[in-house]
Design a protein around this motif. Structure first.
Motif, mmCIF file in Angstrom:
data_model
loop_
_atom_site.group_PDB
_atom_site.id
_atom_site.type_symbol
_atom_site.label_atom_id
_atom_site.label_comp_id
_atom_site.label_asym_id
_atom_site.label_seq_id
_atom_site.Cartn_x
_atom_site.Cartn_y
_atom_site.Cartn_z
ATOM 1 N N THR A 43 0.839 -1.183 0.000
ATOM 2 C CA THR A 43 0.000 0.000 0.000
ATOM 3 C C THR A 43 0.872 1.229 0.000
ATOM 4 O OG1 THR A 43 -1.686 1.216 1.219
ATOM 5 C CG2 THR A 43 -0.129 -0.052 2.524
ATOM 6 N N SER A 44 0.367 2.313 -0.566
ATOM 7 C CA SER A 44 1.109 3.573 -0.572
ATOM 8 C C SER A 44 0.469 4.582 0.358
ATOM 9 C CB SER A 44 1.168 4.136 -2.005
ATOM 10 O OG SER A 44 -0.144 4.341 -2.499
ATOM 11 N N SER A 45 -0.542 4.165 1.103
ATOM 12 C CA SER A 45 -1.231 5.076 2.017
ATOM 13 C C SER A 45 -1.200 4.511 3.429
ATOM 14 C CB SER A 45 -2.679 5.285 1.561
ATOM 15 O OG SER A 45 -3.360 4.054 1.515
ATOM 16 N N PRO A 46 -1.311 5.364 4.458
ATOM 17 C CA PRO A 46 -1.301 4.882 5.844
ATOM 18 C C PRO A 46 -2.447 3.919 6.115
ATOM 19 C CG PRO A 46 -0.938 7.248 5.756
ATOM 20 C CD PRO A 46 -1.342 6.824 4.369
ATOM 21 N N GLN A 47 -2.223 3.026 7.075
ATOM 22 C CA GLN A 47 -3.230 2.049 7.468
ATOM 23 C C GLN A 47 -3.403 2.056 8.974
ATOM 24 O OE1 GLN A 47 -1.721 -1.691 5.608
ATOM 25 N NE2 GLN A 47 -3.856 -1.987 5.079
ATOM 26 N N HIS A 48 -4.655 2.066 9.449
ATOM 27 C CA HIS A 48 -4.945 1.913 10.877
ATOM 28 C C HIS A 48 -5.141 0.427 11.170
ATOM 29 C CE1 HIS A 48 -5.730 6.148 12.204
ATOM 30 N NE2 HIS A 48 -5.767 6.313 10.895
ATOM 31 N N LEU A 49 -4.429 -0.069 12.179
ATOM 32 C CA LEU A 49 -4.480 -1.486 12.505
ATOM 33 C C LEU A 49 -4.766 -1.662 13.995
ATOM 34 C CD1 LEU A 49 -1.286 -2.475 10.512
ATOM 35 C CD2 LEU A 49 -3.639 -2.952 9.816
ATOM 36 N N PRO A 50 -5.704 -2.526 14.353
ATOM 37 C CA PRO A 50 -6.009 -2.735 15.777
ATOM 38 C C PRO A 50 -4.908 -3.542 16.451
ATOM 39 C CG PRO A 50 -7.253 -4.277 14.438
ATOM 40 C CD PRO A 50 -6.533 -3.366 13.477
ATOM 41 N N THR A 51 -4.783 -3.387 17.765
ATOM 42 C CA THR A 51 -3.932 -4.270 18.553
ATOM 43 C C THR A 51 -4.799 -5.380 19.129
ATOM 44 O OG1 THR A 51 -4.263 -2.929 20.538
ATOM 45 C CG2 THR A 51 -2.381 -2.366 19.144
ATOM 46 N N ARG A 52 -4.165 -6.390 19.695
ATOM 47 C CA ARG A 52 -4.925 -7.454 20.361
ATOM 48 C C ARG A 52 -4.425 -7.605 21.785
ATOM 49 N NH1 ARG A 52 -2.291 -12.469 20.475
ATOM 50 N NH2 ARG A 52 -0.412 -12.629 19.187
ATOM 51 N N ILE A 53 -5.310 -8.018 22.670
ATOM 52 C CA ILE A 53 -4.963 -8.147 24.077
ATOM 53 C C ILE A 53 -4.362 -9.526 24.334
ATOM 54 C CG2 ILE A 53 -5.871 -8.192 26.422
ATOM 55 C CD1 ILE A 53 -7.954 -6.178 25.584
ATOM 56 N N ALA A 54 -3.259 -9.539 25.065
ATOM 57 C CA ALA A 54 -2.617 -10.781 25.481
ATOM 58 C C ALA A 54 -2.231 -10.626 26.953
ATOM 59 C CB ALA A 54 -1.402 -11.073 24.611
ATOM 60 N N ASP A 55 -1.576 -11.627 27.494
ATOM 61 C CA ASP A 55 -1.155 -11.600 28.899
ATOM 62 C C ASP A 55 0.318 -11.959 28.960
ATOM 63 O OD1 ASP A 55 -0.527 -13.242 31.510
ATOM 64 O OD2 ASP A 55 -2.230 -11.967 32.002
ATOM 65 N N VAL A 56 1.082 -11.153 29.689
ATOM 66 C CA VAL A 56 2.502 -11.436 29.903
ATOM 67 C C VAL A 56 2.779 -11.349 31.398
ATOM 68 C CG1 VAL A 56 4.870 -10.672 29.500
ATOM 69 C CG2 VAL A 56 3.216 -10.593 27.629
ATOM 70 N N GLY B 94 1.061 -12.134 33.934
ATOM 71 C CA GLY B 94 -0.047 -11.672 34.751
ATOM 72 C C GLY B 94 -0.471 -10.245 34.488
ATOM 73 N N ILE B 95 0.139 -9.602 33.478
ATOM 74 C CA ILE B 95 -0.187 -8.224 33.119
ATOM 75 C C ILE B 95 -0.855 -8.213 31.751
ATOM 76 C CG2 ILE B 95 0.741 -5.919 32.659
ATOM 77 C CD1 ILE B 95 1.022 -6.734 35.541
ATOM 78 N N PRO B 96 -2.034 -7.584 31.603
ATOM 79 C CA PRO B 96 -2.627 -7.472 30.274
ATOM 80 C C PRO B 96 -1.812 -6.511 29.420
ATOM 81 C CG PRO B 96 -3.918 -6.232 31.877
ATOM 82 C CD PRO B 96 -2.879 -6.979 32.660
ATOM 83 N N ILE B 97 -1.549 -6.915 28.196
ATOM 84 C CA ILE B 97 -0.778 -6.074 27.274
ATOM 85 C C ILE B 97 -1.532 -5.973 25.947
ATOM 86 C CG2 ILE B 97 1.428 -6.629 28.359
ATOM 87 C CD1 ILE B 97 0.707 -8.114 24.978
ATOM 88 N N HIS B 98 -1.193 -4.935 25.181
ATOM 89 C CA HIS B 98 -1.724 -4.783 23.836
ATOM 90 C C HIS B 98 -0.609 -5.093 22.847
ATOM 91 C CE1 HIS B 98 -5.711 -2.906 24.608
ATOM 92 N NE2 HIS B 98 -5.131 -2.609 25.758
ATOM 93 N N ARG B 99 -0.827 -6.099 22.008
ATOM 94 C CA ARG B 99 0.185 -6.511 21.022
ATOM 95 C C ARG B 99 -0.143 -5.888 19.678
ATOM 96 N NH1 ARG B 99 2.040 -12.208 22.072
ATOM 97 N NH2 ARG B 99 3.024 -10.935 23.684
ATOM 98 N N ALA B 100 0.775 -5.045 19.203
ATOM 99 C CA ALA B 100 0.576 -4.322 17.949
ATOM 100 C C ALA B 100 1.244 -5.007 16.760
ATOM 101 C CB ALA B 100 1.104 -2.895 18.091
ATOM 102 N N ILE B 101 2.384 -5.630 16.991
ATOM 103 C CA ILE B 101 3.143 -6.353 15.972
ATOM 104 C C ILE B 101 3.682 -7.619 16.636
ATOM 105 C CG2 ILE B 101 5.100 -6.259 14.356
ATOM 106 C CD1 ILE B 101 5.078 -3.230 14.577
ATOM 107 N N PRO B 102 3.651 -8.767 15.928
ATOM 108 C CA PRO B 102 3.189 -8.963 14.552
ATOM 109 C C PRO B 102 1.683 -9.213 14.499
ATOM 110 C CG PRO B 102 4.083 -11.012 15.394
ATOM 111 C CD PRO B 102 4.256 -9.993 16.482
ATOM 112 N N GLN B 103 1.118 -8.982 13.341
ATOM 113 C CA GLN B 103 -0.263 -9.347 13.056
ATOM 114 C C GLN B 103 -0.350 -9.683 11.579
ATOM 115 O OE1 GLN B 103 -3.070 -5.829 12.768
ATOM 116 N NE2 GLN B 103 -1.599 -4.986 14.253
#
Length: 312
Positions: free
Chosen positions: A6-19, A21-30
Motif C-alpha cells: 500500500t502507498s497510504s497509511p493504514q490503521h491497525l487494531p492491537t490485540r490483548i494478550a497476557d505477559v 499476569g499483566i494485560p498487554i496490547h500486542r501491535a506487531i506482529p499481526q
C-alpha cells in the motif's frame, strides 16, 4: 513490511494478550503487518497497577533477536543466563541480544505498577548467531518536537543518535506532551526510505488531522517526509521505523528463525536445558547457565501439527 502493498497509511487494531499476569496490547506482529523495518514485535504493557507481586515472567529462551524494553513507569528486575542482574527504571532502556541463544526472567519491583513497551528487533542473517549479550542504557538523548518532549530510543532520529547497539537501519522515538494544561502539536520529520508506525500509548492523539485511538497502530509506508501531530495534555506515543527488511523470518513463541528446522532444534534444546541433560556430550548449553531467578522456568509449547513458514 506490510503484507498487502500500500502507498497510504493504514490503521491497525492491537490485540490483548497476557505477559506474566499483566494485560498487554500486542501491535506487531499481526496478519496485516509482520514487521516495520527490523522491528518484528511490539507490546504495550499498562499502565497498570496490579496486585502484588505484579508482573512475573519466569526464565524463558530467545534466539535470533534483540529484546528492547523502554520503561515509562515502574521498575522491573532483569536476570539472564549470562549472569546479568539489572533493574530498569523509568526513562531507561534494556537491550538483550539473544544471538545464538539466551534465557532471562523479568520481575516487577514494589510498588508493582508498570507502564512499558517491549519490542523485538529481528537480527539480520549476518548477526543472528552472534554471542549473546546484555546492555543497560540509563541515559538517552532528548530534544523537542514542537510541544513534545522527544526521547530517541534507538537508531538515529531528530539529528540525535541513541546509544543502543543495533544491527539494522532503524529508529525509535517516544513523544510525550508534558504540559498538562495545554494541547500539544508538532511536526515529526521522517526518513522517506524508511517505513514507520505510530502507536498511541495514552491520551487523545491525532496524526495528520486524523484521530489515532489509544492502542491502535498507524502504519506509514515509505515515501512519507513528516507527520503532523496534535495531542491532548499528557498524551504519549511511540514512533518506530526502519529500512524494510527483505529477509523472510519465522516468529514462533520466543524465537526468530529462518526455517522450521531451526525452530524445532531450538525448542528441543530448551527442553533439554530444563531437564539438565543438554550438556551430556560435554558441550555447554546453548542457553547458558540457569537463570538465577526464583520463578519457575517456562516450558516451550508443543509444535505438533504446526506448519511454520517464513514470511516477509
Amino acid at each position: 513490511m506490510n503484507d498487502s502493498t500500500t502507498s497510504s497509511p493504514q490503521h491497525l487494531p492491537t490485540r490483548i494478550a497476557d505477559v506474566g499476569g499483566i494485560p498487554i496490547h500486542r501491535a506487531i506482529p499481526q496478519r496485516a503487518l509482520r514487521k516495520v523495518g527490523a522491528w518484528c514485535f511490539l507490546d504495550h504493557a499498562g499502565p497498570a497497577d496490579p496486585a502484588p507481586p505484579g508482573m512475573q515472567v519466569g526464565p524463558h529462551p530467545h534466539i535470533g533477536l534483540q529484546t528492547f524494553t523502554w520503561m515509562i513507569r515502574g521498575e522491573v528486575l532483569h536476570r539472564d543466563s549470562l549472569g546479568s542482574e539489572q533493574i530498569i527504571r523509568p526513562g531507561q532502556v534494556n537491550l538483550m541480544t539473544a544471538g545464538r541463544g539466551i534465557a532471562h526472567s523479568e520481575e516487577s519491583q514494589e510498588p508493582w505498577h508498570i507502564h512499558a513497551t517491549q519490542l523485538w528487533i529481528a537480527l539480520p542473517d549476518a548477526h543472528r548467531f552472534c554471542e549473546p549479550r546484555f546492555q543497560h542504557y540509563p541515559d538517552l538523548p532528548t530534544t523537542r518536537v514542537g510541544d513534545f518532549e522527544a526521547t530517541v530510543l534507538a537508531g538515529e532520529a531528530l539529528r540525535l543518535t541513541a546509544p543502543a547497539e543495533v544491527h539494522s537501519p532503524l529508529m525509535g522515538v517516544d513523544l510525550h506532551a508534558t504540559d498538562m494544561a495545554s494541547d500539544a502539536s508538532g511536526v515529526m520529520p521522517l526518513r522517506q526510505d524508511f517505513e514507520h508506525a505510530v502507536l498511541a500509548l495514552s491520551g487523545r492523539v491525532s496524526v495528520n488531522g486524523e484521530v489515532l485511538p489509544e492502542e491502535q497502530l498507524l502504519y506509514i509506508p515509505q515515501g512519507t517526509a513528516s507527520i503532523a501531530l496534535e495531542c491532548a495534555p499528557g498524551s504519549r506515543l511511540i514512533v518506530i521505523g526502519g529500512e524494510p527488511m527483505d529477509e523472510a523470518i519465522i516468529i514462533w513463541w520466543n524465537f526468530v528463525a529462518r526455517t522450521s528446522e531451526e525452530v524445532h532444534e531450538a525448542r528441543e534444546q530448551w527442553e533439554a536445558h530444563l531437564r539438565g541433560d543438554d550438556g551430556e556430550r560435554g558441550e555447554p548449553s546453548r542457553f547458558g547457565l540457569p537463570v538465577a531467578s526464583p520463578l519457575t522456568p517456562t516450558h516451550a509449547p508443543s509444535l505438533d501439527g504446526m506448519s511454520l513458514r517464513a514470511s516477509k
